[in-house]
Every structure is written in C-alpha cells, then in structure tokens.
Design a protein around this motif. Sequence first.
Motif, short mmCIF file in Angstrom:
data_model
loop_
_atom_site.label_atom_id
_atom_site.label_comp_id
_atom_site.label_asym_id
_atom_site.label_seq_id
_atom_site.Cartn_x
_atom_site.Cartn_y
_atom_site.Cartn_z
N LYS A 253 -26.40 17.05 -5.97
CA LYS A 253 -25.05 17.06 -5.40
C LYS A 253 -25.03 17.00 -3.87
O LYS A 253 -24.07 16.49 -3.27
N ASP A 254 -26.07 17.53 -3.22
CA ASP A 254 -26.10 17.52 -1.75
C ASP A 254 -26.34 16.12 -1.19
O ASP A 254 -26.18 15.90 0.02
N LYS A 255 -26.70 15.18 -2.05
CA LYS A 255 -26.98 13.82 -1.61
C LYS A 255 -26.03 12.81 -2.25
O LYS A 255 -26.38 11.65 -2.44
N LEU A 256 -24.81 13.27 -2.54
CA LEU A 256 -23.82 12.41 -3.17
C LEU A 256 -22.50 12.47 -2.42
O LEU A 256 -22.14 13.51 -1.86
N THR A 257 -21.76 11.37 -2.43
CA THR A 257 -20.39 11.38 -1.92
C THR A 257 -19.51 12.17 -2.88
O THR A 257 -19.88 12.39 -4.04
N GLU A 258 -18.36 12.59 -2.40
CA GLU A 258 -17.43 13.29 -3.28
C GLU A 258 -16.93 12.36 -4.38
O GLU A 258 -16.69 12.79 -5.51
N GLY A 259 -16.78 11.08 -4.07
CA GLY A 259 -16.35 10.13 -5.08
C GLY A 259 -17.33 9.98 -6.21
O GLY A 259 -16.95 9.94 -7.39
N HIS A 260 -18.62 9.92 -5.87
CA HIS A 260 -19.63 9.81 -6.92
C HIS A 260 -19.69 11.10 -7.75
O HIS A 260 -19.86 11.04 -8.98
N LYS A 261 -19.52 12.23 -7.10
CA LYS A 261 -19.50 13.49 -7.86
C LYS A 261 -18.31 13.53 -8.83
O LYS A 261 -18.45 13.98 -9.97
N TYR A 262 -17.17 13.03 -8.37
CA TYR A 262 -15.99 13.01 -9.25
C TYR A 262 -16.25 12.13 -10.46
O TYR A 262 -15.93 12.50 -11.60
N LEU A 263 -16.81 10.95 -10.26
CA LEU A 263 -17.08 10.04 -11.37
C LEU A 263 -18.07 10.66 -12.36
O LEU A 263 -17.90 10.55 -13.58
N LEU A 264 -19.11 11.32 -11.85
CA LEU A 264 -20.10 11.94 -12.72
C LEU A 264 -19.50 13.10 -13.52
O LEU A 264 -19.80 13.27 -14.71
N LYS A 265 -18.64 13.88 -12.88
CA LYS A 265 -18.01 15.01 -13.56
C LYS A 265 -17.01 14.56 -14.63
O LYS A 265 -16.86 15.20 -15.67
N THR A 266 -16.33 13.45 -14.36
CA THR A 266 -15.19 13.05 -15.17
C THR A 266 -15.58 12.21 -16.38
O THR A 266 -14.99 12.36 -17.46
N TYR A 267 -16.57 11.33 -16.23
CA TYR A 267 -16.89 10.38 -17.29
C TYR A 267 -18.31 10.58 -17.80
O TYR A 267 -19.28 10.44 -17.04
N ASP A 268 -18.43 10.87 -19.08
CA ASP A 268 -19.76 11.05 -19.67
C ASP A 268 -20.57 9.76 -19.62
O ASP A 268 -21.81 9.82 -19.66
N THR A 269 -19.90 8.63 -19.57
CA THR A 269 -20.60 7.34 -19.58
C THR A 269 -21.06 6.90 -18.20
O THR A 269 -21.77 5.90 -18.07
N TYR A 270 -20.66 7.64 -17.16
CA TYR A 270 -21.03 7.25 -15.80
C TYR A 270 -22.40 7.80 -15.45
O TYR A 270 -22.74 8.94 -15.77
N LYS A 271 -23.18 6.99 -14.76
CA LYS A 271 -24.51 7.41 -14.31
C LYS A 271 -24.86 6.62 -13.06
O LYS A 271 -24.23 5.61 -12.74
N MET A 272 -25.89 7.08 -12.35
CA MET A 272 -26.38 6.40 -11.17
C MET A 272 -27.88 6.19 -11.30
O MET A 272 -28.65 7.17 -11.26
N ASN A 273 -28.29 4.96 -11.47
CA ASN A 273 -29.71 4.64 -11.53
C ASN A 273 -30.27 4.54 -10.12
O ASN A 273 -29.79 3.73 -9.31
N VAL A 274 -31.26 5.37 -9.82
CA VAL A 274 -31.82 5.45 -8.47
C VAL A 274 -33.16 4.73 -8.42
O VAL A 274 -34.05 4.99 -9.24
N TYR A 275 -33.29 3.85 -7.44
CA TYR A 275 -34.48 2.99 -7.29
C TYR A 275 -35.21 3.33 -6.00
O TYR A 275 -34.70 4.07 -5.15
N PRO A 276 -36.42 2.77 -5.81
CA PRO A 276 -37.12 2.95 -4.54
C PRO A 276 -36.28 2.43 -3.38
O PRO A 276 -35.55 1.44 -3.51
N THR A 277 -36.38 3.10 -2.25
CA THR A 277 -35.61 2.72 -1.07
C THR A 277 -36.33 1.63 -0.28
O THR A 277 -37.53 1.71 -0.04
#
Length: 450
Positions: A91-115
Amino acid sequence: MKNLSLAFGAIALSLAAQQAIAKVGADEAAKLGTSLTPIGAEKAGNKDGSVPEWKPAPQSGSLKGEFPMDPVIAAEKPKFTITKATLDQYKDKLTEGHKYLLKTYDTYKMNVYPTHRNVSWPQPIYDATKVNATNCELIGTDVLDGCKLGFPFPIPKSGAEPVWNHKLKWRGESVTRFNNQMIVQPNGDFQLTKVIENVQFSYASIKNPIPMTKTEGEYLKYLSQTVAPPRLAGTFILVHDKAGIGNDGRAAWLYSPGIKRIRRAPTVCCDNPYEGTDGHEFYDQVDVFNGVLERYNWKLVGKKEIYIPYNSYKLAGPMTKYKDLAKPKHLNADLPRYELHRVWVVEATIKPGTSHTFAKRVMYLDEDSWNIVAADNYDARGNLYQFQEGHLVFGSNIQATSTVPEIIYHFTSGRYFITAAFNEDKPFDLTANFSKDYFSAASVQKMSTK
C-alpha cells in the motif's frame, strides 16, 4: 499609513512568491548529466536495486508505420501480482486510485514486472534543458519567460514547474494520430468514438523552436476531426495552445456539423466536457492534464517510489483489440504492465473564489520522462471521485514517451473511459507536414465542406 503598510506587505509577498519559483543557480544546473540525468532524474538506482540505474536507449526505427515496441521487455514475465489479498503489503507504493480499485473489485490486479529505465531524448533536448535550468522562469502559474526547446524546469522548486515539464515535453516536430475512445459500461459493453488528431509543435521543435517569453507563449497547434460514430462525425476542434490565462491563453474553435460553421469556443477549457465524450472526459484531462493552472494552488510534495503503468506495449500495439481492452468494471487486468519507479508527487488544491469539479488533484510524474502517469481526483467533500492512469511507452524512433492508452475511472457510476487508443488503426505518423494556414479557422471551414 496603514494602507501603505498593507501595500508594501503585498509587494513583499509577491516578490517572495516569485523567488520561490526562480531559476536555479549554475552549481545546481551542473548536476544535470552528472548525478542527475540530462533532464533532471536521479541517475543512480535505489539502494536495493529494485529501481535500476538509468541506461538510455539509442534512437532506432522509422518515424512512420511503427507501433511502439521493445520485444525483450514485452516478452518478460511478471515478478509478482498485487491483489486485494496482498494490498496491505504494497500500500505504501500505490496511488490512492489503485488502492481503491484493488479494494473494490475482486477481479482487479496489478502485474508487476522488472523495472526498466531506458527513456532517452534527442541531444538538442538535453542541451536546451541545461540552458533552461539557469534561464527559464515561471511567473505566477501560467506565464513562462526565458525558456527554449527543452524541459523548462529540470530541477523543480514549485508544484507548478513539473506540470509545465509535462506540458512542454518533446514529442516530435508534428504528428498525425488516431485517438480512439471508449465509454465502458459496468457490464463491459462500450461505445467507440474514432478521432483523428493533427498536431504541430512550436516550442518543442528542434527544427524551428519558438521560445516561451512573457509575450510569446504558443507551444502547439492542434486539430481533431471526429470520424465515427455517425452522430458525431464531422466535428472539428481547433486549438492554439498557449501559456497564459484569459485572452492571453488558449484560443479554441469548434465546428459542429449541425451548425455548419466554425465558431470560437472559450469552453474548450478546464472541467467543461470534451466534445463527444458524454461528460466522461474534461478538456483539461486530455494527456492526463493539459489545462491552465491558475485555478489551483500547487504544492511540490516530493519524490517517492510507487508502482506505475510502464512499458505497456501490449496495450499500445496491434496484437490487442479494443474488445480485449474493455472488461467489466476496469481495464483487462491481464494486459497492463506495472513497474516500480520514482515519481514526483504534485498536489493541486482549488483556490478560494474559483471553481472546478475537482477540489484537489494529486498527480504523479515519472522522473525519467516528466509524463503525468496517474492522478487522484477528489470532489469538494474530500472523496476520491475519479482516478486517471496513463500507460507509458517509450518510442525509440522519436526518442519520446506517450501515455497510450489513458484511462479515467468514474467511481460514482462504475463506468470508465478509455482514450488515446490506436490498436486497430495506424500508428503515429511523425513525418506529418502541415501548411502554414492549416491550423486556421478558415482552413477548417473549408475542410468541413469537402
């Protein structure tokens, strides 16, 4: 005497405000190209290596007929996935918008790749940016002086300065592009609007740069034509984008096929709905943010590391169809690519006596490109009202970045808006060439009768 004291106090405050946004000294500017990249990012990676050192990619590819792509990056697999179950861990590395989407929708996810930090710019942009660091000034929020070609404020001191870096970034000399838009309903159904955009850049033009001064602030000319659906086809929007406010700022015209004439359009501004979007995008949300800054107080919060959409070539290329993008509630979560990057955080709060649908906006700018890649937008009650994200890709052919597509999530309705998509059409044509009178009201009137 009392009035005289107040007057001197006002002058002192005005001078203090100007000093707060003054150009930097030669000692700070010397960091550009050494400890900082030539446009102001930290060259080194972070301590644990999760954000690597900047390694710019060379120019490669044709200016016409190529979708943005890096086959090596596109072939990578996710390192991990952030879901509702693991939200607290990240959570400390997420926007508030991304946190809202993750909290609200079970189908939402964020695939994290190498930078990857391979964004590069043409050498003239680097050279001009270093000169700007000690010469370019921001007067108030909307007037620039002593700026030429490059990023105006590579070492920002105020909240408005990074936003101007975003607005004035190099994007080529001129471009023709498709901008396809979708209003996606909660069940995944969508309505497609097709727009063709032509842009001529004047400030960020290597061939013929027009400096920004107190009296000359035009930085691009823009013309869009809606070609579908039939009820919107034939609509033209013409914009001469300028620094400044009121009559000194943006000049715009609108041609509506129902009226059959072109007319001045002062409403092409701020939180007025963009023509043909049914209220799902305001004019100042194009390119995530492109509006006047005068209605807000701007605060430079600082830098932080967060997961942002980056190198999302699957979203920008022809291998993905529009029906694959649009899914119920949110963008198809299997397609975006998120990476850990350092961003500048800028907070805009509405000034007393002015108005905007968004009472506060928190913007996140990628340090390597100055692109605004996400924005949390709040209503007057302090509730998160909308969330914008731009999926950043680097075009090695032009050595510039774009956010394609851009998403606007409307949390009150459950709908979302996709814009700047061109998957099923042609890629950017960066060889486009326009006549001197192309971006004129008379020229548009002629086009509309053909």
